[in-house]
Design an enzyme around this catalytic site. Structure first.
Site: not given
Lengths: 277, 277
Positions: A31, A35, A37, A174, A182, A184
């Site tokens: 979660g 981008q 994901h 990404v 990128m 989380s």
């Protein structure tokens, strides 16, 4: 887009889709989507009739002193971002790990180096939850980001060793416009840390540039990357390695397809990245 | 009856049978079949359209000083005995465990006591190979003899923990006329050892008799069994335990459904047996 939280309902849904002959693509995530994901989602949608994205912050893959408690969670935000998924699977902790849970899947060699050396038990947690998710979602193809390069290779090995019929697809990293991969966890960074975090990919890119100019000595390429990092005092290096892209073994002479992998702390935030030569 | 040795061919065969809507029963064995195995086969044939019996002496579940090398093997004999199976799956070692094989499945709690305490790594070998075989044969139901009671419980736990859709069925112990539990390892016994081996089940049956008369104290029931064993000097006790039939935890007061489990050496041969109270 449908949200399923119940394991049995998820299984039954897949069973009836499979009976109709649908192919299933799967994007497992923890979660707090970004981008990276979404690029996996896009890949899966192209190659499969149905795409399932799972959201589950898996406690088993966090060490005792790691960031399980503060790992960012925002299901409403994720739901909006993943509206291209056909199904979001969002199981409960207590259903995934009932009280008598006690079975673990472990890939023992490929997990010894790189992150495995610094995060004991991490990959055991990853392979165990991925095995569970694979058995629940029963995908034809599953998509993993190459930012977590070791994870991607470890899961490919698990699937091969245990004779599972799932194609494991690694998708390109990404990056933000300034090159930061990128993640989380980028959310943890202060403004100044975020600025300095660009040093991570700058170091990797500089080494890759020198590789392309002909440098094949791993120690020299690592030195080149480290020299870049010295300009970013908030970055503390955990490891910097050049390994074979399949076996993850260290290299004496660097070749095309090898990986330079790095883990750093920026302040209290641990970040990883890599480039393929 | 068809013999398949190739993993991919086995998978493809099952896939096309499943497409036709056939249910698949599975009897995994290490070969050198006896009536115990055949009772599993019979059970599976009643409950499934297709029955697969596998024969694979799994090195992973043998300890360094155990009997891997001398474990009895006779494929022609097995083939004749298992002619009621629809498919015999007889894979090669090198296909099951290629050189880079490194993934293990482990049930950690239920394997601590009983045989697990005396055979480190044994159950890890069992769960790993059973996971592989399950993924290759993709059965609806799998059949295990309750002689290996701990194995049966461990595999049920693995399937539950890892969200696999396979019904695990435990079948009753099959015994020789004099009570000795059928086992491929009985072949190792000399004439005199074979005679004395009857003491194992005699001890268990005597304890069960006393349970049925009202004895509920585990220490007393174990004493009763041990007193029987004393008449058989070739039997050396490894363990004798009374455990809950599901959790395998030791009991303070014995109840219906509990298990008395025993492991002994008769000469150099290790044998196990159990009764359910």
């Amino acid at each position: 887009m449908k949200v399923i939280t119940d394991i049995k309902q998820m299984k039954d849904t897949i069973k009836s889709l499979k009976k109709e002959g649908k192919s299933v693509g799967f994007v497992p995530t923890m979660g707090y989507l970004h981008q990276g994901h979404l690029s996996l989602l896009e890949c899966s949608k192209k190659e499969n009739d149905i795409t399932v994205l799972s959201i589950f912050v898996n406690p088993l893959q966090f060490g005792k002193n790691e960031d399980l408690d503060r790992y960012p969670r925002d299901f409403e935000r994720d739901k909006n971002m993943a509206k291209d998924a056909d199904i979001i699977f969002y199981p409960d902790y207590k259903d995934m790990y009932p009280q008598d849970f006690q079975t673990y899947v472990e890939v023992v060699e490929l997990t010894k180096g790189l992150c495995g050396a610094y995060r004991p038990g991490h990959f055991r947690g990853v392979t165990t939850v991925v095995m569970k998710l694979f058995n629940i979602v029963n995908p034809d193809r599953a998509y993993f980001g190459k930012k977590d390069y070791q994870q991607y290779i470890v899961i490919k090995q698990m699937v091969k060793d245990l004779n599972m019929d799932i194609e494991i697809i690694g998708c390109p990293i990404v990056r933000e416009e300034d090159g930061l991969a990128m993640s989380s966890r980028n959310k943890y960074l202060s403004e100044e840390e975020r600025k300095q975090a660009t040093g991570i990919s700058k170091a990797l890119f500089k080494a890759k540039e020198e590789f392309e100019k002909g440098e094949r000595n791993p120690e020299k390429l690592k030195e080149i990357a480290k020299n870049v990092l010295y300009s970013y005092p908030l970055i503390n290096l955990q490891y910097l390695e050049i390994v074979d892209g399949e076996t993850l073994k260290q290299k004496q002479i660097v070749e095309k397809g090898d990986i330079m992998a790095i883990a750093v702390y920026v302040g209290n935030t641990r970040l990883i990245d890599n480039v393929e030569f």
